[in-house]
Design an enzyme around this catalytic site. Structure first.
Site, PDB file in Angstrom:
ATOM      1  N   GLN A 179      16.510  17.871 -15.701  1.00 49.63           N
ATOM      2  CA  GLN A 179      16.904  18.774 -14.620  1.00 49.63           C
ATOM      3  C   GLN A 179      17.394  18.004 -13.397  1.00 49.63           C
ATOM      4  O   GLN A 179      17.262  16.787 -13.325  1.00 49.63           O
ATOM      5  CB  GLN A 179      15.692  19.637 -14.225  1.00 49.63           C
ATOM      6  N   HIS A 215      -1.257  26.795  -5.208  1.00 53.11           N
ATOM      7  CA  HIS A 215      -2.105  25.841  -5.929  1.00 53.11           C
ATOM      8  C   HIS A 215      -3.582  26.235  -5.913  1.00 53.11           C
ATOM      9  O   HIS A 215      -4.273  26.080  -6.914  1.00 53.11           O
ATOM     10  CB  HIS A 215      -1.886  24.423  -5.367  1.00 53.11           C
ATOM     11  N   GLU A 239       3.129  16.672 -18.379  1.00 56.04           N
ATOM     12  CA  GLU A 239       4.389  16.987 -17.694  1.00 56.04           C
ATOM     13  C   GLU A 239       5.535  16.404 -18.521  1.00 56.04           C
ATOM     14  O   GLU A 239       5.504  15.231 -18.882  1.00 56.04           O
ATOM     15  CB  GLU A 239       4.350  16.382 -16.278  1.00 56.04           C
ATOM     16  N   ASP A 281       6.092  16.875 -24.013  1.00 60.80           N
ATOM     17  CA  ASP A 281       6.269  18.316 -24.062  1.00 60.80           C
ATOM     18  C   ASP A 281       4.912  19.005 -24.255  1.00 60.80           C
ATOM     19  O   ASP A 281       4.210  18.753 -25.237  1.00 60.80           O
ATOM     20  CB  ASP A 281       7.215  18.621 -25.236  1.00 60.80           C
ATOM     21  N   GLY A 282       4.565  19.871 -23.329  1.00 64.54           N
ATOM     22  CA  GLY A 282       3.280  20.567 -23.379  1.00 64.54           C
ATOM     23  C   GLY A 282       3.111  21.420 -24.631  1.00 64.54           C
ATOM     24  O   GLY A 282       1.991  21.633 -25.110  1.00 64.54           O
ATOM     25  N   ASP A 312       1.434  25.642 -15.220  1.00 63.38           N
ATOM     26  CA  ASP A 312       2.104  25.593 -13.907  1.00 63.38           C
ATOM     27  C   ASP A 312       3.567  25.233 -14.159  1.00 63.38           C
ATOM     28  O   ASP A 312       3.997  24.104 -13.948  1.00 63.38           O
ATOM     29  CB  ASP A 312       1.406  24.537 -13.039  1.00 63.38           C
ATOM     30  N   SER A 313       4.326  26.223 -14.628  1.00 62.37           N
ATOM     31  CA  SER A 313       5.686  25.952 -15.100  1.00 62.37           C
ATOM     32  C   SER A 313       6.731  26.277 -14.043  1.00 62.37           C
ATOM     33  O   SER A 313       6.426  26.894 -13.023  1.00 62.37           O
ATOM     34  CB  SER A 313       5.962  26.830 -16.318  1.00 62.37           C
ATOM     35  N   THR A 314       7.960  25.889 -14.343  1.00 63.21           N
ATOM     36  CA  THR A 314       9.111  26.366 -13.578  1.00 63.21           C
ATOM     37  C   THR A 314       9.462  27.768 -14.077  1.00 63.21           C
ATOM     38  O   THR A 314       8.791  28.303 -14.963  1.00 63.21           O
ATOM     39  CB  THR A 314      10.306  25.414 -13.787  1.00 63.21           C
ATOM     40  N   PRO A 323      14.051  23.953 -19.664  1.00 66.58           N
ATOM     41  CA  PRO A 323      12.947  23.343 -20.411  1.00 66.58           C
ATOM     42  C   PRO A 323      11.685  24.204 -20.467  1.00 66.58           C
ATOM     43  O   PRO A 323      10.808  23.973 -21.296  1.00 66.58           O
ATOM     44  CB  PRO A 323      12.679  22.032 -19.641  1.00 66.58           C
TER      45      PRO A 323
END
Ligand code: AG3
Length: 273
Positions: free
Chosen positions: A31, A62, A105, A136-137, A154-156, A161
């Site tokens: 990214q 958070h 991450e 990759d999680g 806690d993703s985008t 991705p």
């Protein structure tokens, strides 16, 4: 000259920030990553033109993504964060007496940028209880059965991705990776702009876990400000969790009262589900 950064919060809505300085900008394998210093919100982490965190309001997101599942579980020893390479979620988790806090991450550049520009958050990486994996999680979580007490995604946003982090197969693997009293939380976007996603994820979680619940927090820099999280729980009813009377560490948003209140969701969100 004035410099402004705009996030397209939806196709038709833009949110703009006056920028003092561009501190960093690079194209990673996954990214575009930028760190900006803004007038109003301080330093900001931007991935693919989307605001991930600002130093002024990161505490809300958070604290809520970490303390709500950890206190719902009650005595978590092993905790996993998927995504969250800035370290903000890990930093909150480590305020609890956990034995191990792992983070997976996919993009090591996020971790590197955080070490450099967000030391208040990335200090978490130096804790002896923390372990960081750059992979990759989705693949990572498949390797564990009955292992983690709490798993936090806690993703985008669900593009690029992160798409696979909003799929049913992934949630099933998470269920299997959790211990028998396990608790799962994922960030699930704005109910204004991602209505369909909220419904879809909620229904998946409700099919897989004995308990599913939505909770909210107000994050000024996220689209719509009202932000959602979905919890899946194997044993503890999220609405009847034994929340402690007080926290023995400092928080700025989370309180035991907020914990109980955050599961009381507005009528229009109930209608979406
Ligand atoms: N993860 C969730 C960010 C989603 C923001 N979406 C947006 N601005 N459109 C944040 C990572 C912080 N640890």
């Amino acid at each position: 000259m004035e410099l402004w950064f705009s996030e397209m919060q939806s196709k038709n809505v833009k949110m703009s920030y006056k920028i003092k300085n561009v501190l960093h900008s690079e194209k990673t394998k996954f990214q575009n990553l930028a760190v900006l210093d803004s007038e109003e919100f301080g330093r900001m982490l931007i991935l693919d033109d989307v605001v991930q965190l600002t130093m002024k309001d990161e505490f809300i997101y958070h604290e809520m993504i970490a303390h709500v599942p950890l206190f719902t579980h009650g005595s978590p020893e092993r905790v996993l964060v998927i995504g969250g390479g800035d370290g903000g979620t890990l930093h909150e988790i480590l305020k609890h007496p956990v034995k191990e806090a792992h983070l997976v991450e996919i993009d090591e550049k996020v971790i590197e940028a955080s070490k450099k520009f967000f030391p208040e958050l990335s200090v978490a990486f130096d804790d002896p209880r923390a372990k960081i994996f750059c992979e990759d999680g989705i693949a990572y979580v498949k390797r564990f059965k009955n292992h983690y007490d709490v798993i936090i995604v806690d993703s985008t946003d669900p593009v690029g991705p992160a798409v696979g982090l909003f799929r049913k197969e992934f949630y099933k693997d998470i269920f299997d990776a959790l211990t028998e009293k396990g608790v799962f939380v994922a960030q699930t976007e704005s109910p204004f702009y991602y209505e369909g996603l909220l419904k879809e994820v909620y229904n998946c979680i409700a099919e897989i876990f004995p308990y599913a619940a939505v909770y909210t927090a107000v994050v000024p820099t996220y689209p719509g400000a009202l932000w959602t999280f979905i919890m899946g729980s194997k044993q503890v009813d999220p609405n009847k969790a034994n929340v402690p009377e007080s926290c023995d560490f400092k928080t700025r948003y989370y309180t035991p009262d907020i914990h109980k209140a955050c599961f009381k969701i507005p009528a229009f969100i109930k209608e979406i589900l």
